[in-house]
Motif scaffolding. Structure first.
Motif, PDB file in Angstrom:
ATOM      1  N   HIS A 173     -34.145  -1.819  88.132  1.00 59.75           N
ATOM      2  CA  HIS A 173     -35.373  -2.462  87.677  1.00 59.75           C
ATOM      3  C   HIS A 173     -36.369  -2.568  88.821  1.00 59.75           C
ATOM      4  O   HIS A 173     -35.997  -2.371  89.969  1.00 59.75           O
ATOM      5  N   MET A 174     -37.597  -2.846  88.457  1.00 60.76           N
ATOM      6  CA  MET A 174     -38.565  -3.150  89.521  1.00 60.76           C
ATOM      7  C   MET A 174     -38.775  -4.649  89.554  1.00 60.76           C
ATOM      8  O   MET A 174     -39.134  -5.260  88.543  1.00 60.76           O
ATOM      9  N   ASP A 175     -38.514  -5.241  90.741  1.00 60.06           N
ATOM     10  CA  ASP A 175     -38.809  -6.662  90.894  1.00 60.06           C
ATOM     11  C   ASP A 175     -39.962  -6.832  91.892  1.00 60.06           C
ATOM     12  O   ASP A 175     -40.522  -5.841  92.381  1.00 60.06           O
ATOM     13  N   ILE A 176     -40.261  -8.084  92.191  1.00 58.47           N
ATOM     14  CA  ILE A 176     -41.435  -8.336  93.043  1.00 58.47           C
ATOM     15  C   ILE A 176     -41.286  -7.705  94.431  1.00 58.47           C
ATOM     16  O   ILE A 176     -42.198  -7.020  94.908  1.00 58.47           O
ATOM     17  N   THR A 229     -35.223   5.276  88.817  1.00 60.93           N
ATOM     18  CA  THR A 229     -35.313   6.119  90.006  1.00 60.93           C
ATOM     19  C   THR A 229     -35.506   7.580  89.621  1.00 60.93           C
ATOM     20  O   THR A 229     -36.393   8.263  90.151  1.00 60.93           O
ATOM     21  N   ALA A 230     -34.683   8.032  88.687  1.00 64.32           N
ATOM     22  CA  ALA A 230     -34.813   9.424  88.252  1.00 64.32           C
ATOM     23  C   ALA A 230     -36.183   9.670  87.657  1.00 64.32           C
ATOM     24  O   ALA A 230     -36.829  10.696  87.934  1.00 64.32           O
ATOM     25  N   ALA A 284     -38.946   8.104  88.356  1.00 62.34           N
ATOM     26  CA  ALA A 284     -39.951   8.095  89.428  1.00 62.34           C
ATOM     27  C   ALA A 284     -39.903   9.391  90.217  1.00 62.34           C
ATOM     28  O   ALA A 284     -40.941   9.921  90.644  1.00 62.34           O
ATOM     29  N   VAL A 285     -38.710   9.912  90.445  1.00 65.31           N
ATOM     30  CA  VAL A 285     -38.566  11.172  91.177  1.00 65.31           C
ATOM     31  C   VAL A 285     -39.215  12.308  90.377  1.00 65.31           C
ATOM     32  O   VAL A 285     -39.959  13.133  90.928  1.00 65.31           O
ATOM     33  N   GLU A 286     -38.969  12.332  89.079  1.00 59.45           N
ATOM     34  CA  GLU A 286     -39.615  13.345  88.228  1.00 59.45           C
ATOM     35  C   GLU A 286     -41.135  13.183  88.238  1.00 59.45           C
ATOM     36  O   GLU A 286     -41.875  14.170  88.294  1.00 59.45           O
ATOM     37  N   ALA A 287     -41.559  11.934  88.170  1.00 58.53           N
ATOM     38  CA  ALA A 287     -43.001  11.663  88.154  1.00 58.53           C
ATOM     39  C   ALA A 287     -43.651  12.157  89.441  1.00 58.53           C
ATOM     40  O   ALA A 287     -44.719  12.789  89.423  1.00 58.53           O
ATOM     41  N   ALA A 288     -42.992  11.891  90.573  1.00 58.02           N
ATOM     42  CA  ALA A 288     -43.537  12.308  91.867  1.00 58.02           C
ATOM     43  C   ALA A 288     -43.655  13.830  91.925  1.00 58.02           C
ATOM     44  O   ALA A 288     -44.653  14.378  92.403  1.00 58.02           O
ATOM     45  N   ALA A 289     -42.616  14.496  91.448  1.00 59.26           N
ATOM     46  CA  ALA A 289     -42.640  15.965  91.460  1.00 59.26           C
ATOM     47  C   ALA A 289     -43.762  16.488  90.566  1.00 59.26           C
ATOM     48  O   ALA A 289     -44.489  17.430  90.925  1.00 59.26           O
ATOM     49  N   ALA A 290     -43.925  15.863  89.416  1.00 55.75           N
ATOM     50  CA  ALA A 290     -44.981  16.303  88.493  1.00 55.75           C
ATOM     51  C   ALA A 290     -46.362  16.014  89.073  1.00 55.75           C
ATOM     52  O   ALA A 290     -47.303  16.814  88.925  1.00 55.75           O
ATOM     53  N   ALA A 297     -41.169   6.868  94.183  1.00 55.64           N
ATOM     54  CA  ALA A 297     -39.876   7.545  94.219  1.00 55.64           C
ATOM     55  C   ALA A 297     -39.124   7.192  95.505  1.00 55.64           C
ATOM     56  O   ALA A 297     -37.917   6.909  95.486  1.00 55.64           O
ATOM     57  N   ASP A 298     -39.843   7.174  96.606  1.00 56.36           N
ATOM     58  CA  ASP A 298     -39.211   6.889  97.899  1.00 56.36           C
ATOM     59  C   ASP A 298     -38.583   5.502  97.949  1.00 56.36           C
ATOM     60  O   ASP A 298     -37.440   5.341  98.383  1.00 56.36           O
ATOM     61  N   VAL A 299     -39.345   4.502  97.520  1.00 56.31           N
ATOM     62  CA  VAL A 299     -38.787   3.145  97.623  1.00 56.31           C
ATOM     63  C   VAL A 299     -37.611   2.967  96.665  1.00 56.31           C
ATOM     64  O   VAL A 299     -36.647   2.266  96.985  1.00 56.31           O
ATOM     65  N   LEU A 300     -37.678   3.611  95.509  1.00 58.87           N
ATOM     66  CA  LEU A 300     -36.563   3.490  94.566  1.00 58.87           C
ATOM     67  C   LEU A 300     -35.327   4.192  95.109  1.00 58.87           C
ATOM     68  O   LEU A 300     -34.213   3.680  95.022  1.00 58.87           O
ATOM     69  N   GLN A 301     -35.557   5.352  95.692  1.00 61.68           N
ATOM     70  CA  GLN A 301     -34.413   6.089  96.251  1.00 61.68           C
ATOM     71  C   GLN A 301     -33.805   5.371  97.446  1.00 61.68           C
ATOM     72  O   GLN A 301     -32.616   5.477  97.714  1.00 61.68           O
ATOM     73  N   ALA A 302     -34.639   4.641  98.164  1.00 62.28           N
ATOM     74  CA  ALA A 302     -34.155   3.946  99.365  1.00 62.28           C
ATOM     75  C   ALA A 302     -33.325   2.719  99.006  1.00 62.28           C
ATOM     76  O   ALA A 302     -32.600   2.182  99.842  1.00 62.28           O
TER      77      ALA A 302
END
Ligand SMILES: Nc1ncnc2c1ncn2[C@@H]1O[C@H](COP(=O)(O)OP(=O)(O)O)[C@@H](O)[C@H]1O
Ligand SMILES: Nc1ncnc2c1ncn2[C@@H]1O[C@H](COP(=O)(O)OP(=O)(O)O)[C@@H](O)[C@H]1O
Ligand SMILES: [Mg+2]
Ligand SMILES: [Mg+2]
Ligand SMILES: [Mg+2]
Ligand SMILES: [Mg+2]
Lengths: 212, 331, 331, 212
Positions: A2-5, A153-154, A156-162, A206-211
């Motif tokens: 999830h995304m939190d604050i 995360t997945a 966001a990674v797809e979104a970044a690539a697109a 994508a980076d922050v989610l992957q991290a």
């Protein structure tokens, strides 16, 4: 995921770092078909944002994004200030809870894009930031709505690539919005600066989610 | 990059400090980044606010004063001001009779002024916007619309003079719109310019080339051509202007030959001689003129031409007294 | 060489045609190559004539008009006018009360004006000469003497205002000499300039270099230094000026920050902010100022600083109305 | 060999041709330590002179030189106009006969130099045209006054050579007069443009005499 604050803050901080790192590149892209300020604009805006976020008491994810948008509007100027500002504010207004899942985040970002497009009037193919954001959200949506798992995360990674593909796809386009449109056919062959900064925004997510 | 500056990041604030020191008749708020006349707000009088990116001086700060603008809000170099700044300007000069925003037609300027107008509305300030879009080098179709360039000076002078008479908000805005509708511009660059932040020129030009149809932000123009003599540059520019808005024998005009920043005055007069000949050949009358630097692109060498078909009201308002750092005449 | 001109050989005559077309209050005699006020000669009034090489516009042609010069005689680019031209100017404006020649101290200007004064004397025209030599970058010893630069603007304004009051020849010349004696200048170039005839710049400068102590003819300066921030350039220039003519706390001055042709106004204001700070630090008062382009070197980028210690008479005459193409205030 | 009116005219025409040919060189020399106009000045002056000489009815050699000087004064401007103008006028005023011999020509040119120096105040070594003219006249005088034969051509050839040496000798000098003096020590190492044009004046005299 999830995304939190804290994650939302980390996203914006990462965007700010990316804008600082790519300031020169964005300015040079804007120099070719615009007025050579996009890098400085984004850097000024996001560094003002992260200073303001430090003192922000946020009770939900949206607060972070609304604040980001508000500060962008009041510190950037140019076309990108109101456009990115509206994007973040309109997205943030949808996120009224302390954490949000991929589906809600997507809906919020879609609201952001709708706000941005309503304000600026650009559609995909006009050679603007919309050409990175729209495909990013389409890819995000493809993961979220049609994929079996709902992995933020997945998505966001797809979104970044697109977003990156969309950014590159602006090169052969003739601009129909913003300053680059004044160049007519001479805008062809140059990558749009706003699409480039938009790709950085999604790469940062994508980076922050992957991290994590 | 060779510039007489202290640091790229402080260009606008340093210049504002200089303007404040040089012009006691102006008030500068360095935090809000606005320039107003001293003694504002003046109750009951429509106020004119303009602004845009810096780097076009004397526009707009140099046109604040009696008979012209009430406030200017300079953005960063080539970057439109932010809504807060525009709002601060509107608040500082609002005398209860409304505020006219003079906005050059660029996406950034339009959006930021729009947001400011909304915020001003929330504050109870009635705003009317005059959009300036006079540059015939840009096709309105398939673009962000025509750029606002030289006509801005005419709009600010004439609408400013009308505001001075106590005219109402709608009338002042309407006068500005009529001036814009009657005006066309075209510009040619002989050299590029360098923004302090970019540190490199916006384009490269060979010694025998010029950029034709440029705007005022250092961007390349519509086409690159071989350098021509002044008379050729003048006739190309005026042909473009007249193709867009033909004028007939006997028509009266206000004409500006404007240096883009790096062109010496002696060359502007050479161009003006060719302009005068071009008009005379067609029997079109130049009844007022400006030759000099009024709206610039940093140190760019080049020239812009603005032609306004003027009626009696416009001419009377043009002749009305003006007392600003960059434009001053009358009692 | 990129210039907005028609041909190197017609630069001055083409520009004069433009000045004639642009300024109905001036009369241009294209054969005699002189610019005078309309309505000359005015009987019984001392007349001010100045001139010098072209390429310094608005000096001198832009300062012809009520409250300043009666005539200007522009030479070829960077070449002083010939005696016949100066004589024609003197004849055109001589109202019976004598003529003041304002001459910048260059061998060519001095010799040609001297010869013209002799010829005018033969014609029964009484001439008094004010020699302007304010540039502290030049040692008077072992040279042709200090150059005349920015102080020329102050001399022309103040002596011109005094002539307007009906003062006599000796008094007007004396006022001009007092202004010159009270004034000092210093200039720095960031780029060279190119005369139309030469077609190449007068010197080459690396991107990080400046020429310090330049004149107004595109020649190299006293030394070449590393480029500095505006504040450093300002303090070097003002240090040189004050070393030559110290001022004390409370002294009142008129200060000009003058662009050499290619420097944008925004940068001149940045420099003026540093000037104001420098003066404030020393308690010396700037009571009047000019920031802009008044005496240029074609398209040279750079700035000159002129400081005049002003007394009450000078300030009153400074404030007197002036109505010329390049300087205009008062009623 | 004497100098008569046609020869005086031929001299001035040859000077004019030399100034046209060397216009660029003179301007570039002036660009280094002056204001880049000496070539244009000399060319404008002497081409005006030859146009005016066409219509001139001259009864003596001096008429040609006085007219030359008068036209230079009224067409050149700058420092060189009054200086060369005075040189030719003062010289011409001494030559009141239809032909003149070497001795009288020398005296006349010496009067020209005296006038020039009185006007401009330069002495040899100041890095000006005087540094070519003074040695030229000294060499001329050496031929005329101390040599056995009084051969005008030989004197002019010697004078031209001396003018050229004087011109080259300006290179190491620091200028004390004219614009170049503003440069202080930076004027060292450059050949003076006025000394260069003066060497052309004497070379032209030698050339026309040798061509006879
Ligand atoms: N109408 C619009 N809609 C969406 N994006 C736009 C629009 N106009 C411009 N942009 C984007 O803004 C970018 C330029 O931003 P920036 O350089 O910061 O502002 P400015 O053009 O005012 O100098 C462009 O590269 C483009 O992506
Ligand atoms: N006082 C002087 N006496 C003699 N010759 C001088 C003097 N001043 C300058 N000159 C000569 O004049 C030459 C420059 O002439 P020119 O370039 O035509 O005039 P200006 O210096 O006014 O531009 C110098 O090279 C020098 O030889
Ligand atoms: Mg931009
Ligand atoms: Mg911008
Ligand atoms: Mg000269
Ligand atoms: Mg010279």
């Amino acid at each position: 995921m999830h995304m939190d604050i804290p994650l939302a803050r980390a996203w914006i901080r990462t965007v700010a770092a990316a804008m600082e790192e790519h300031q020169e590149q964005l300015t040079q892209l804007d120099s070719a078909i615009g007025d050579a300020d996009h890098g400085v604009n984004m850097h000024r805006g996001f560094s003002t944002v992260i200073a303001a976020l430090d003192g922000l008491e946020s009770t939900n994810v949206g607060d972070v994004l609304v604040k980001t948008g508000t500060i962008l509007i009041s510190s950037v100027g140019g076309a990108s200030g109101p456009l990115y500002g509206t994007f973040f504010r309109a997205a943030g207004r949808q996120l009224t809870t302390p954490t949000t899942d991929a589906e809600h985040l997507l809906a919020a970002l879609e609201a952001g894009l709708a706000g941005l497009q309503k304000l600026g009037g650009a559609v995909p193919g006009d050679k603007t930031m919309v050409d990175a954001i729209a495909p990013a959200l389409a890819a995000f949506a493809a993961e979220v709505r049609t994929g079996g798992s709902v992995d933020l995360t997945a998505a966001a990674v797809e979104a970044a690539a697109a977003a990156r593909r969309g950014m590159l796809a602006t090169i052969p386009l003739q601009a129909r919005k913003g300053r680059a449109s004044y160049l007519g056919a001479r805008s062809i062959g140059h990558q749009d600066p706003g699409a480039t900064s938009a790709a950085l925004v999604f790469q940062a997510l994508a980076d922050v989610l992957q991290a994590e | 990059m060779k510039k007489l500056i202290n640091a790229p990041g402080t260009v606008v604030s340093d210049a504002l400090a200089g303007i404040a020191a040089a012009h006691p008749a102006l008030r500068i708020d360095p935090d809000a980044r606005i320039v107003t006349r001293a003694g504002e707000p003046e109750a009951g009088r429509v106020a004119l606010v303009s602004g845009g990116g810096s780097g076009h001086e004397p526009l707009h700060t140099g046109f604040v004063g009696r008979g012209m603008l009430h406030a200017a809000c300079p953005g960063e170099v080539f970057t439109s001001p932010v809504p807060d700044q525009i709002l601060a300007a509107a608040r500082a000069v609002h005398g209860g009779a409304g505020v006219v925003f003079v906005v050059k037609n660029y996406t950034g300027d339009v959006l930021n002024f729009e947001m400011a107008a909304e915020l001003a509305g929330d504050d109870g300030i009635e705003v009317a916007t005059v959009l300036v879009d006079d540059d015939v080098a840009v096709d309105a179709a398939g673009t962000a619309g025509r750029r606002g360039t030289g006509a801005t000076v005419f709009v600010e002078k004439i609408a400013g003079a009308l505001a001075e008479t106590g005219a109402g908000l709608a009338a002042v805005a309407e006068a500005g719109r009529r001036v814009n509708a009657a005006s066309r511009s075209f510009a040619v660059a002989l050299t590029p310019c360098t923004t302090p932040a970019a540190g490199k020129p916006g384009f490269d030009l060979a010694p025998d080339e010029m950029e034709v149809g440029v705007g005022i932000h250092g961007e390349p123009g519509r086409s690159r051509e071989k350098l021509k003599p002044a008379s050729g540059i003048v006739s190309d520019a005026l042909d473009a202007i007249f193709a867009d808005r033909p004028l007939a024998e006997g028509d009266e005009t206000i004409v500006m030959v404007n240096g883009l920043g790096g062109t010496p005055l002696i060359e502007l007069y050479i161009a003006y001689a060719d302009v005068a000949r071009y008009f005379a050949d067609r029997g079109i009358r130049i009844v007022r003129n400006l030759v000099g630097e009024y709206i610039t692109s940093l140190e760019m060498a080049g020239v812009s031409f603005t032609v306004c078909q003027a009626d009696e009201q416009m001419l009377a308002l043009w002749d009305a007294p003006v007392d600003t750092p960059a434009l001053r005449w009358g009692t």
